[in-house]
Design a protein around this motif. Structure first.
Motif, PDB file in Angstrom:
ATOM      1  N   GLU A  12       0.810  -1.219   0.000  1.00 48.37           N
ATOM      2  CA  GLU A  12       0.000   0.000   0.000  1.00 48.37           C
ATOM      3  C   GLU A  12       0.844   1.270   0.000  1.00 48.37           C
ATOM      4  N   ASN A  13       2.098   1.177   0.450  1.00 46.69           N
ATOM      5  CA  ASN A  13       2.990   2.346   0.547  1.00 46.69           C
ATOM      6  C   ASN A  13       4.340   2.005  -0.074  1.00 46.69           C
ATOM      7  N   PRO A  14       4.408   1.873  -1.395  1.00 45.17           N
ATOM      8  CA  PRO A  14       5.684   1.473  -2.023  1.00 45.17           C
ATOM      9  C   PRO A  14       6.738   2.563  -1.901  1.00 45.17           C
ATOM     10  N   PHE A  15       7.953   2.143  -1.565  1.00 39.58           N
ATOM     11  CA  PHE A  15       9.092   3.056  -1.523  1.00 39.58           C
ATOM     12  C   PHE A  15       9.911   2.908  -2.794  1.00 39.58           C
ATOM     13  N   ASP A  16      10.610   3.961  -3.142  1.00 37.76           N
ATOM     14  CA  ASP A  16      11.503   3.930  -4.291  1.00 37.76           C
ATOM     15  C   ASP A  16      12.462   2.747  -4.163  1.00 37.76           C
ATOM     16  N   ALA A  17      12.828   2.150  -5.286  1.00 36.91           N
ATOM     17  CA  ALA A  17      13.671   0.957  -5.283  1.00 36.91           C
ATOM     18  C   ALA A  17      15.026   1.191  -4.632  1.00 36.91           C
ATOM     19  N   ARG A  18      15.493   2.440  -4.631  1.00 37.16           N
ATOM     20  CA  ARG A  18      16.799   2.726  -4.025  1.00 37.16           C
ATOM     21  C   ARG A  18      16.746   2.680  -2.498  1.00 37.16           C
ATOM     22  N   VAL A  19      15.539   2.775  -1.908  1.00 36.79           N
ATOM     23  CA  VAL A  19      15.387   2.752  -0.456  1.00 36.79           C
ATOM     24  C   VAL A  19      15.468   1.307   0.031  1.00 36.79           C
ATOM     25  N   LYS A  20      16.389   1.060   0.935  1.00 40.36           N
ATOM     26  CA  LYS A  20      16.547  -0.281   1.493  1.00 40.36           C
ATOM     27  C   LYS A  20      15.484  -0.515   2.573  1.00 40.36           C
ATOM     28  N   ASP A  60       7.280 -11.742   7.745  1.00 35.80           N
ATOM     29  CA  ASP A  60       6.619 -11.805   6.432  1.00 35.80           C
ATOM     30  C   ASP A  60       7.526 -12.265   5.299  1.00 35.80           C
ATOM     31  N   PHE A  61       8.843 -12.009   5.382  1.00 39.41           N
ATOM     32  CA  PHE A  61       9.732 -12.295   4.257  1.00 39.41           C
ATOM     33  C   PHE A  61      10.875 -13.241   4.631  1.00 39.41           C
ATOM     34  N   ARG A  62      10.769 -13.944   5.742  1.00 37.02           N
ATOM     35  CA  ARG A  62      11.888 -14.756   6.226  1.00 37.02           C
ATOM     36  C   ARG A  62      12.077 -16.047   5.446  1.00 37.02           C
ATOM     37  N   LEU A  63      11.009 -16.632   4.970  1.00 38.08           N
ATOM     38  CA  LEU A  63      11.111 -17.908   4.276  1.00 38.08           C
ATOM     39  C   LEU A  63      11.353 -17.692   2.789  1.00 38.08           C
ATOM     40  N   THR A  64      12.084 -18.607   2.172  1.00 42.23           N
ATOM     41  CA  THR A  64      12.412 -18.485   0.751  1.00 42.23           C
ATOM     42  C   THR A  64      11.158 -18.323  -0.102  1.00 42.23           C
ATOM     43  N   SER A  65      10.092 -19.013   0.268  1.00 43.73           N
ATOM     44  CA  SER A  65       8.852 -18.951  -0.516  1.00 43.73           C
ATOM     45  C   SER A  65       8.164 -17.600  -0.427  1.00 43.73           C
ATOM     46  N   ASN A  66       8.514 -16.792   0.592  1.00 47.97           N
ATOM     47  CA  ASN A  66       7.875 -15.485   0.787  1.00 47.97           C
ATOM     48  C   ASN A  66       8.847 -14.326   0.646  1.00 47.97           C
ATOM     49  N   ALA A  67      10.042 -14.571   0.135  1.00 43.07           N
ATOM     50  CA  ALA A  67      11.113 -13.579   0.199  1.00 43.07           C
ATOM     51  C   ALA A  67      11.086 -12.544  -0.919  1.00 43.07           C
ATOM     52  N   THR A  68      10.071 -12.578  -1.788  1.00 45.09           N
ATOM     53  CA  THR A  68       9.996 -11.650  -2.914  1.00 45.09           C
ATOM     54  C   THR A  68       8.696 -10.863  -2.840  1.00 45.09           C
ATOM     55  N   LEU A  69       8.804  -9.556  -3.050  1.00 43.53           N
ATOM     56  CA  LEU A  69       7.632  -8.693  -3.173  1.00 43.53           C
ATOM     57  C   LEU A  69       7.899  -7.734  -4.327  1.00 43.53           C
ATOM     58  N   GLY A  70       7.248  -7.986  -5.467  1.00 43.66           N
ATOM     59  CA  GLY A  70       7.524  -7.183  -6.655  1.00 43.66           C
ATOM     60  C   GLY A  70       8.972  -7.340  -7.059  1.00 43.66           C
ATOM     61  N   ASP A  71       9.685  -6.214  -7.147  1.00 45.37           N
ATOM     62  CA  ASP A  71      11.106  -6.239  -7.501  1.00 45.37           C
ATOM     63  C   ASP A  71      12.006  -6.375  -6.277  1.00 45.37           C
ATOM     64  N   ARG A  72      11.415  -6.450  -5.106  1.00 45.64           N
ATOM     65  CA  ARG A  72      12.225  -6.542  -3.884  1.00 45.64           C
ATOM     66  C   ARG A  72      12.468  -7.999  -3.518  1.00 45.64           C
ATOM     67  N   GLN A  73      13.738  -8.342  -3.350  1.00 45.04           N
ATOM     68  CA  GLN A  73      14.138  -9.672  -2.915  1.00 45.04           C
ATOM     69  C   GLN A  73      14.776  -9.539  -1.539  1.00 45.04           C
ATOM     70  N   PHE A  74      14.264 -10.271  -0.556  1.00 47.90           N
ATOM     71  CA  PHE A  74      14.733 -10.154   0.819  1.00 47.90           C
ATOM     72  C   PHE A  74      15.759 -11.244   1.132  1.00 47.90           C
ATOM     73  N   VAL A  75      16.820 -10.843   1.816  1.00 45.86           N
ATOM     74  CA  VAL A  75      17.859 -11.756   2.294  1.00 45.86           C
ATOM     75  C   VAL A  75      17.640 -11.983   3.783  1.00 45.86           C
ATOM     76  N   GLN A 101      25.616  -7.305   0.342  1.00 46.87           N
ATOM     77  CA  GLN A 101      25.273  -7.055  -1.053  1.00 46.87           C
ATOM     78  C   GLN A 101      23.769  -6.825  -1.257  1.00 46.87           C
ATOM     79  N   ALA A 102      23.000  -6.909  -0.195  1.00 43.49           N
ATOM     80  CA  ALA A 102      21.543  -6.904  -0.314  1.00 43.49           C
ATOM     81  C   ALA A 102      20.977  -5.495  -0.306  1.00 43.49           C
ATOM     82  N   ASN A 103      19.709  -5.391  -0.672  1.00 46.07           N
ATOM     83  CA  ASN A 103      18.939  -4.156  -0.547  1.00 46.07           C
ATOM     84  C   ASN A 103      17.789  -4.295   0.446  1.00 46.07           C
ATOM     85  N   ASN A 104      17.379  -5.530   0.713  1.00 49.35           N
ATOM     86  CA  ASN A 104      16.243  -5.763   1.589  1.00 49.35           C
ATOM     87  C   ASN A 104      16.552  -6.929   2.529  1.00 49.35           C
TER      88      ASN A 104
END
Length: 327
Positions: free
Chosen positions: A86-94, A101-116, A129-132
């Motif tokens: 609902e509140n997307p941040f610019d891709a440059r914002v980490k 919500d994003f800890r498991l490999t199956s849930n680690a992606t939201l749009g272009d954001r990939q969570f480590v 090397q990560a952004n998220n």
């Protein structure tokens, strides 16, 4: 570092948000841009976190800003993904998310954001090397740090774990089992063999020991204290105690917050710090691994700051040189 990191905090009124503010108010490389709380917008931060009187004149806001380098999400489980959608941040914002919500490999992606997965003792180079970042759970952190050296050596099979946590692990909203009258002089087992952190623990152990089945049986306990986690994990292991100790000390060499103690450990050594302290006890063919952390620091906000430091190329200890309260 000459340029300060511009930080936004979402969900700044809860326990993890408050701990994050306490760490960042004195962080040498951070400038806090906003602390978001819909229910407290316009109030000074010290009106909610009263121990911060005289420390800062920051105020909660209901507004968000894109003029930040990193955003910490200190919202409830299931709310982080919804908030970012609902509140997307610019891709440059980490993004550093403290929910599950994003800890498991199956849930680690939201749009272009990939969570480590943000356990530095496991994924430090990937975090750099990560952004998220998906910040680990508190029980998960303490259990994993006690078992990762054995997983790397391929020695895990059946693990029997118990762990006790303080009342802050249940969050700030009052419930029947977090009320003082219930907690005082009382303990209780809960979510027996079914705790939500077991899935992330399993993924991390398999990352180091992909061959062979690992079964972790976990019984968590609610404790009669406010903060801290004490874990004891038991397994069969034929290695001599000296070899086990070397295995652990070699694994954690160069990781500043995890220490293997040669003496019996107790919770006060870790509370109010970002440390994990481990003790090994070998009795015959049995090994017991004790591990202690502060659930709000190494188990949440402290580890989140450690991850931020790694994301921005800082010493991971920056802003985290904390003192335990021995008495």
């Amino acid at each position: 570092m000459s340029k300060q990191i511009k930080v936004g905090i979402v969900g700044g009124a809860g326990y993890t948000g408050g701990e994050l503010i306490r760490l960042l108010v004195h962080h040498p490389y951070v400038a806090v841009s906003f602390i978001h709380s819909r229910s407290n917008a316009g109030k000074p931060v010290y009106a909610v976190h009263e121990d911060l009187v005289g420390e800062t004149d920051w105020q909660f806001t209901g507004d968000l800003s894109q003029d930040v380098d990193v955003v910490f999400l200190c919202v409830g489980h299931g709310e982080a993904k919804k908030f970012l959608t609902e509140n997307p941040f610019d891709a440059r914002v980490k993004i550093i998310d403290l929910s599950q919500d994003f800890r498991l490999t199956s849930n680690a992606t939201l749009g272009d954001r990939q969570f480590v997965y943000g356990l530095p003792e496991l994924n430090r180079e990937a975090i750099r090397q990560a952004n998220n970042i998906a910040n680990p759970g508190c029980f998960a952190t303490a259990i994993q740090l006690g078992l990762l050296p054995l997983a790397k050596a391929g020695l895990l099979q059946n693990v029997y774990t118990t762990g006790i946590t303080g009342s802050t692990g249940a969050g700030q909203s009052l419930s029947a089992t977090s009320h003082f009258s219930w907690r005082a002089n009382n303990i209780q087992a809960y979510k027996t063999l079914n705790h939500q952190h077991l899935n992330e623990i399993g993924e991390s152990l398999l990352q180091l020991q992909p061959a062979g089945q690992i079964d972790v049986s976990f019984v968590p306990w609610r404790g009669d204290f406010t903060r801290g986690i004490f874990i004891s994990s038991q397994l069969d292991l034929d290695l001599p105690a000296t070899e086990v100790t070397s295995l652990y000390k070699n694994f954690f060499d160069g990781h500043p917050f995890t220490t293997v103690s040669d003496q019996p450990i107790f919770l006060k050594q870790a509370v109010n710090t970002n440390k994990c302290i481990i003790q090994l006890e070998k009795v015959g063919s049995k090994l017991v691994v004790h591990s202690i952390i502060d659930n709000l620091l190494k188990g949440a906000s402290g580890q989140a700051v450690q991850n931020m430091n790694l994301l921005f190329g800082l010493d991971e200890r920056a802003g985290l040189k904390l003192k335990a309260n021995y008495f």
